[in-house]
Design a protein around this motif. Structure first.
Motif, PDB file in Angstrom:
ATOM      1  N   GLN A  46       0.830  -1.205   0.000  1.00 33.20           N
ATOM      2  CA  GLN A  46       0.000   0.000   0.000  1.00 33.20           C
ATOM      3  C   GLN A  46       0.867   1.259   0.000  1.00 33.20           C
ATOM      4  OE1 GLN A  46      -2.640   0.351   3.326  1.00 33.20           O
ATOM      5  NE2 GLN A  46      -3.868   1.921   2.354  1.00 33.20           N
ATOM      6  N   THR A  47       1.947   1.232   0.751  1.00 29.80           N
ATOM      7  CA  THR A  47       2.842   2.383   0.787  1.00 29.80           C
ATOM      8  C   THR A  47       3.486   2.608  -0.575  1.00 29.80           C
ATOM      9  OG1 THR A  47       3.284   1.952   3.107  1.00 29.80           O
ATOM     10  CG2 THR A  47       4.843   3.367   1.954  1.00 29.80           C
ATOM     11  N   GLY A  48       3.903   1.525  -1.228  1.00 32.11           N
ATOM     12  CA  GLY A  48       4.489   1.654  -2.555  1.00 32.11           C
ATOM     13  C   GLY A  48       3.495   2.198  -3.573  1.00 32.11           C
ATOM     14  N   LEU A  49       2.249   1.737  -3.494  1.00 34.50           N
ATOM     15  CA  LEU A  49       1.219   2.230  -4.408  1.00 34.50           C
ATOM     16  C   LEU A  49       0.947   3.715  -4.183  1.00 34.50           C
ATOM     17  CD1 LEU A  49      -0.881   1.640  -6.588  1.00 34.50           C
ATOM     18  CD2 LEU A  49      -2.478   1.038  -4.776  1.00 34.50           C
ATOM     19  N   ARG A  50       0.850   4.114  -2.930  1.00 30.77           N
ATOM     20  CA  ARG A  50       0.624   5.538  -2.630  1.00 30.77           C
ATOM     21  C   ARG A  50       1.796   6.394  -3.101  1.00 30.77           C
ATOM     22  NH1 ARG A  50      -2.335   5.602   3.281  1.00 30.77           N
ATOM     23  NH2 ARG A  50      -4.287   4.710   2.522  1.00 30.77           N
ATOM     24  N   ALA A  51       3.009   5.891  -2.945  1.00 28.43           N
ATOM     25  CA  ALA A  51       4.185   6.638  -3.398  1.00 28.43           C
ATOM     26  C   ALA A  51       4.178   6.771  -4.915  1.00 28.43           C
ATOM     27  CB  ALA A  51       5.462   5.946  -2.927  1.00 28.43           C
ATOM     28  N   HIS A  52       3.760   5.709  -5.593  1.00 27.01           N
ATOM     29  CA  HIS A  52       3.692   5.757  -7.056  1.00 27.01           C
ATOM     30  C   HIS A  52       2.638   6.762  -7.515  1.00 27.01           C
ATOM     31  CE1 HIS A  52       3.705   4.454 -11.200  1.00 27.01           C
ATOM     32  NE2 HIS A  52       2.392   4.294 -11.131  1.00 27.01           N
ATOM     33  N   ILE A  53       1.475   6.744  -6.888  1.00 25.72           N
ATOM     34  CA  ILE A  53       0.409   7.679  -7.252  1.00 25.72           C
ATOM     35  C   ILE A  53       0.841   9.113  -6.972  1.00 25.72           C
ATOM     36  CG2 ILE A  53      -1.920   8.441  -6.644  1.00 25.72           C
ATOM     37  CD1 ILE A  53      -2.585   5.455  -6.221  1.00 25.72           C
ATOM     38  N   ASN A  54       1.463   9.330  -5.822  1.00 24.44           N
ATOM     39  CA  ASN A  54       1.911  10.676  -5.473  1.00 24.44           C
ATOM     40  C   ASN A  54       2.979  11.152  -6.452  1.00 24.44           C
ATOM     41  OD1 ASN A  54       2.122  13.058  -4.056  1.00 24.44           O
ATOM     42  ND2 ASN A  54       3.599  12.240  -2.594  1.00 24.44           N
ATOM     43  N   GLY A  55       3.897  10.251  -6.831  1.00 26.68           N
ATOM     44  CA  GLY A  55       4.923  10.621  -7.790  1.00 26.68           C
ATOM     45  C   GLY A  55       4.339  10.950  -9.149  1.00 26.68           C
ATOM     46  N   SER A  56       3.296  10.206  -9.547  1.00 28.50           N
ATOM     47  CA  SER A  56       2.649  10.484 -10.832  1.00 28.50           C
ATOM     48  C   SER A  56       1.936  11.832 -10.812  1.00 28.50           C
ATOM     49  CB  SER A  56       1.644   9.385 -11.151  1.00 28.50           C
ATOM     50  OG  SER A  56       2.292   8.148 -11.271  1.00 28.50           O
ATOM     51  N   ARG A  57       1.317  12.144  -9.699  1.00 23.51           N
ATOM     52  CA  ARG A  57       0.608  13.424  -9.586  1.00 23.51           C
ATOM     53  C   ARG A  57       1.573  14.600  -9.646  1.00 23.51           C
ATOM     54  NH1 ARG A  57      -3.161  11.820  -4.605  1.00 23.51           N
ATOM     55  NH2 ARG A  57      -4.619  10.506  -5.736  1.00 23.51           N
ATOM     56  N   GLU A  58       2.696  14.427  -9.051  1.00 25.93           N
ATOM     57  CA  GLU A  58       3.664  15.517  -9.001  1.00 25.93           C
ATOM     58  C   GLU A  58       4.526  15.576 -10.260  1.00 25.93           C
ATOM     59  OE1 GLU A  58       3.940  17.911  -6.751  1.00 25.93           O
ATOM     60  OE2 GLU A  58       2.214  17.099  -5.694  1.00 25.93           O
ATOM     61  N   ALA A  59       4.339  14.637 -11.154  1.00 30.15           N
ATOM     62  CA  ALA A  59       5.097  14.575 -12.397  1.00 30.15           C
ATOM     63  C   ALA A  59       6.592  14.509 -12.120  1.00 30.15           C
ATOM     64  CB  ALA A  59       4.764  15.751 -13.302  1.00 30.15           C
ATOM     65  N   ALA A  60       6.953  13.760 -11.116  1.00 25.53           N
ATOM     66  CA  ALA A  60       8.357  13.602 -10.760  1.00 25.53           C
ATOM     67  C   ALA A  60       9.021  12.664 -11.752  1.00 25.53           C
ATOM     68  CB  ALA A  60       8.481  13.053  -9.344  1.00 25.53           C
ATOM     69  N   ALA A  61      10.288  12.907 -12.012  1.00 23.66           N
ATOM     70  CA  ALA A  61      11.023  12.075 -12.963  1.00 23.66           C
ATOM     71  C   ALA A  61      11.370  10.717 -12.352  1.00 23.66           C
ATOM     72  CB  ALA A  61      12.296  12.790 -13.396  1.00 23.66           C
ATOM     73  N   VAL A  62      11.690  10.677 -11.060  1.00 24.21           N
ATOM     74  CA  VAL A  62      12.099   9.440 -10.411  1.00 24.21           C
ATOM     75  C   VAL A  62      11.372   9.310  -9.084  1.00 24.21           C
ATOM     76  CG1 VAL A  62      14.037   8.144  -9.479  1.00 24.21           C
ATOM     77  CG2 VAL A  62      14.381   9.623 -11.452  1.00 24.21           C
ATOM     78  N   GLY A  63      10.464   8.363  -8.958  1.00 27.34           N
ATOM     79  CA  GLY A  63       9.810   8.037  -7.689  1.00 27.34           C
ATOM     80  C   GLY A  63       9.255   9.238  -6.964  1.00 27.34           C
ATOM     81  N   ASN A  64       9.743   9.441  -5.749  1.00 27.09           N
ATOM     82  CA  ASN A  64       9.264  10.541  -4.916  1.00 27.09           C
ATOM     83  C   ASN A  64      10.169  11.763  -4.984  1.00 27.09           C
ATOM     84  OD1 ASN A  64       7.041   9.189  -3.998  1.00 27.09           O
ATOM     85  ND2 ASN A  64       8.101   8.332  -2.217  1.00 27.09           N
ATOM     86  N   ALA A  65      11.095  11.775  -5.918  1.00 26.60           N
ATOM     87  CA  ALA A  65      12.025  12.902  -6.011  1.00 26.60           C
ATOM     88  C   ALA A  65      11.268  14.188  -6.333  1.00 26.60           C
ATOM     89  CB  ALA A  65      13.063  12.632  -7.093  1.00 26.60           C
ATOM     90  N   ALA A  66      11.720  15.261  -5.777  1.00 25.49           N
ATOM     91  CA  ALA A  66      11.036  16.547  -5.959  1.00 25.49           C
ATOM     92  C   ALA A  66      11.556  17.220  -7.235  1.00 25.49           C
ATOM     93  CB  ALA A  66      11.256  17.425  -4.753  1.00 25.49           C
ATOM     94  N   GLN A  67      11.489  16.517  -8.347  1.00 21.48           N
ATOM     95  CA  GLN A  67      11.918  17.075  -9.612  1.00 21.48           C
ATOM     96  C   GLN A  67      10.680  17.261 -10.481  1.00 21.48           C
ATOM     97  OE1 GLN A  67      14.586  14.265 -11.211  1.00 21.48           O
ATOM     98  NE2 GLN A  67      16.030  14.403  -9.529  1.00 21.48           N
TER      99      GLN A  67
END
Length: 74
Positions: A46-67
């Motif tokens: 569940q944590t991995g799925l939430r991280a993936h969704i959050n990364g997709s929303r933020e349009a990050a290039a790599v995972g949870n990176a703030a890019q």
């Protein structure tokens, strides 16, 4: 000299207390320590799925990176 002696006694006492907490875990006891309630992350999927969704929303290039950018819309 007395101060150094007291400090050495306190250090020795503290070391004895720390060493007393160490123990060998037997194979039949490891099941109690491996329970899901003891895990740092009890639900990694569940944590991995939430991280993936959050990364997709933020349009990050790599995972949870703030890019990148993105509006963060749901």
């Amino acid at each position: 000299m007395e101060l150094i002696k007291q400090a050495a006694i306190r250090l020795l006492l503290a070391m004895c207390l720390f060493v007393a907490g160490c123990t060998v875990v037997q194979p039949w006891e490891r099941g109690n320590l491996a329970k899901s309630q003891m895990a740092l992350e009890p639900n990694p999927l569940q944590t991995g799925l939430r991280a993936h969704i959050n990364g997709s929303r933020e349009a990050a290039a790599v995972g949870n990176a703030a890019q990148g950018g993105g509006c963060g819309c749901y």
